[in-house]
Design a protein around this motif. Structure first.
Motif, short mmCIF file in Angstrom:
data_model
loop_
_atom_site.label_atom_id
_atom_site.label_comp_id
_atom_site.label_asym_id
_atom_site.label_seq_id
_atom_site.Cartn_x
_atom_site.Cartn_y
_atom_site.Cartn_z
N ARG A 287 37.20 26.13 -32.30
CA ARG A 287 35.76 26.32 -32.53
C ARG A 287 35.06 24.97 -32.77
N PHE A 288 33.79 24.94 -32.37
CA PHE A 288 32.91 23.80 -32.61
C PHE A 288 31.58 24.32 -33.12
N SER A 289 30.90 23.49 -33.90
CA SER A 289 29.57 23.85 -34.38
C SER A 289 28.56 23.73 -33.24
N GLU A 290 27.52 24.55 -33.30
CA GLU A 290 26.47 24.46 -32.30
C GLU A 290 25.88 23.05 -32.31
N ARG A 323 35.56 23.81 -12.36
CA ARG A 323 35.36 24.14 -13.76
C ARG A 323 36.30 23.32 -14.64
N ALA A 324 35.71 22.66 -15.65
CA ALA A 324 36.49 21.83 -16.57
C ALA A 324 36.71 22.51 -17.92
N ALA A 325 35.99 23.58 -18.20
CA ALA A 325 36.18 24.32 -19.46
C ALA A 325 35.32 25.57 -19.45
N LEU A 326 35.76 26.55 -20.22
CA LEU A 326 34.95 27.72 -20.52
C LEU A 326 34.44 27.62 -21.95
N ILE A 327 33.20 28.05 -22.16
CA ILE A 327 32.64 28.17 -23.50
C ILE A 327 32.55 29.66 -23.82
N VAL A 328 33.20 30.07 -24.91
CA VAL A 328 33.25 31.49 -25.25
C VAL A 328 32.74 31.71 -26.68
N LYS A 329 32.33 32.94 -26.94
CA LYS A 329 31.89 33.31 -28.29
C LYS A 329 32.35 34.73 -28.58
N PRO A 330 32.68 35.04 -29.83
CA PRO A 330 33.10 36.40 -30.16
C PRO A 330 31.97 37.39 -29.88
N CYS A 331 32.34 38.59 -29.53
CA CYS A 331 31.32 39.61 -29.26
C CYS A 331 31.82 40.98 -29.69
N ALA A 332 30.88 41.86 -29.96
CA ALA A 332 31.19 43.25 -30.29
C ALA A 332 31.07 44.09 -29.02
N THR A 333 31.89 45.10 -28.90
CA THR A 333 31.89 45.94 -27.70
C THR A 333 31.96 47.41 -28.05
#
Length: 344
Positions: A287-290, A323-333
Motif C-alpha cells: 500500500r501507498f498513501s494517496e 503495462r508496468a503496474a496495476l493500481i488496485v484498491k479494496p472494494c465491497a461487492t
C-alpha cells in the motif's frame, strides 16, 4: 489395452518433440485423449457422462512459471492412467515450450500481451497466440456460453501479500458468476482483482470474445521445476481436481472469504527513462498513501492516485507501451442476478 498417448508424459512430449502429429486414444474407461498439436491436449469424458463444462486449462504462457505446468502435466498423467476420470471436456495447454526450455518468461516478446485485436509485430510469440486463439475458438464452437470456463494459470515474478490471487478480466458478458467465484474461493484463492479495462491477455480473450468464466490465476511465485512449494497450493489442487471430476457445483465456504479489489488504473511505460523508486523486492499489494511518489516515466512523476491504493505486478523493464503496474484498491461487492458486482 489401449496404446499410451505419450511415451513419457504430456510435458516431456511437448518439450522434446520438434513436431507433433495429431493422434487420439480412447482409454478403457471411455475417456478420449487427443493430442491436437504440440502443447495442446483435448480430453473428452466417457460417453455416458453428462458434461456441463468445456474448460480451457492453460499453463506456460510464461515459460518460467513452473507450478502450473507441473499441475497440468500431473492432471494429464492421472487422467491417462485412470486415476482421474473427468466429467467435463478439457483443453489442456502448455503454451510456450521454447520459453520453458530457455527458463525465461518469453523468447522475443510477452505472449500474454498478444491476445487482443491489435496488429502486433511478427514474433515467435505472435504465432503461438494466433494458434492458441484458433484452438480455443474451435474448442468452444457450438458450446453454450455458460459451459465455457478458462483457468489461465500463472506465477508471480515477485512475492505477494496474497500467495494466490486472481485477475477477473473486463467483459461485456456476465463472466463473474457465483459458481465461478465460489470455485476460486473454495480453492484457496486469497484475493480477486476485478478489472474493467480492456486488455490483451489470454483470459481476457476468453471472457471478452466468448463470455467464458475466465481468470488469470496467480499461484505462488516463480521457481524452477521441482522447487515449487506445492504444499501451499494443496487446497487449490484438491478443489481443482474435484472440479474436473464432478458435475456438481462447488459450494461456497462461510469462512476464508476472498478479498476483492477493483483495478483503479494501469501504469504504462512510455519512455526509456522509466523507474520505480520503491524496493525491487516490494511484494504485490503493498500500500501507498494517496499522492505518494512511486517513480518516474521520463519527465512525468508517477504518484499513487487513490486512497488505500496498492501496486500489483510492478515491472519497470517491460517493453515500451506495455503495462508496468496495476493500481488496485479494496472494494465491497454483492451478487446481482448471480453476477459479482462492485458496490458504488
Amino acid at each position: 489395452m489401449p496404446v499410451p498417448l505419450f511415451e513419457s508424459s504430456f510435458l516431456q512430449e511437448t518439450l522434446q518433440a520438434s513436431e507433433v502429429s495429431s493422434r487420439s486414444v480412447t482409454l478403457g474407461n471411455g475417456v478420449q485423449m487427443s493430442l491436437l498439436k504440440k502443447g495442446v491436449l483435448k480430453i473428452s469424458p466417457p460417453s455416458e457422462a453428462k458434461p456441463s463444462k468445456h474448460m480451457v486449462i492453460s499453463s506456460a504462457v510464461h515459460g518460467n512459471e513452473t507450478a502450473p505446468i507441473e499441475m497440468v502435466d500431473d492432471l494429464a498423467s492421472q487422467i491417462a492412467n485412470g486415476s482421474i476420470v473427468p466429467k467435463h471436456h478439457l483443453l489442456l495447454i502448455i503454451a510456450h515450450p521454447n520459453a520453458i526450455l530457455a527458463e525465461e518468461r518469453f523468447v522475443q516478446t510477452n505472449l500474454n500481451r498478444l491476445f487482443g485485436d491489435a496488429a502486433y509485430p511478427e514474433s515467435q510469440e505472435l504465432a503461438l497466440a494466433v494458434s492458441l486463439k484458433e484452438q480455443v475458438t474451435h474448442f468452444w464452437q457450438d458450446v453454450p456460453m455458460a459451459s465455457r470456463w478458462h483457468l489461465d494459470m500463472h506465477c508471480s515474478i515477485r512475492a505477494s501479500k496474497h500467495y494466490t490471487f486472481a485477475i477477473s478480466p473486463q467483459s461485456t458478458y456476465p463472466t463473474r458468476r457465483k459458481e465461478f467465484i465460489d470455485f476460486m474461493q473454495q480453492a484457496g484463492i486469497e484475493a480477486v482483482l476485478l478489472s474493467e479495462e480492456p486488455s490483451s491477455t489470454f483470459s481476457w480473450f476468453s471472457s471478452s470474445k466468448f463470455g467464458a468464466q475466465a481468470a488469470t490465476l496467480e499461484l505462488g511465485q516463480v521457481a524452477k521445476f521441482g522447487h515449487n512449494d506445492m504444499d501451499k497450493l494443496a487446497q487449490f489442487r484438491k478443489v481443482f481436481w474435484e472440479l474436473v471430476e464432478s458435475v456438481e457445483s462447488v459450494e461456497s465456504s462461510t469462512s476464508g472469504d476472498m478479498i476483492t479489489y477493483q483495478v483503479d488504473s494501469s501504469i504504462y511505460r512510455e519512455n526509456l527513462d522509466f523507474e520505480f523508486y520503491f524496493d525491487k523486492a516490494l511484494p504485490n499489494f503493498s500500500r501507498f498513501s494517496e499522492g505518494e511518489t512511486l517513480g518516474k516515466d521520463g519527465d512525468k512523476v508517477l504518484t499513487m492516485p487513490v486512497e488505500q491504493g496498492g501496486v500489483v505486478f510492478p515491472n519497470p523493464n517491460v517493453e515500451l507501451k506495455q503495462r508496468a503496474a496495476l493500481i488496485v484498491k479494496p472494494c465491497a461487492t454483492r451478487y446481482v442476478d448471480n453476477q459479482l458486482t462492485v458496490l458504488d
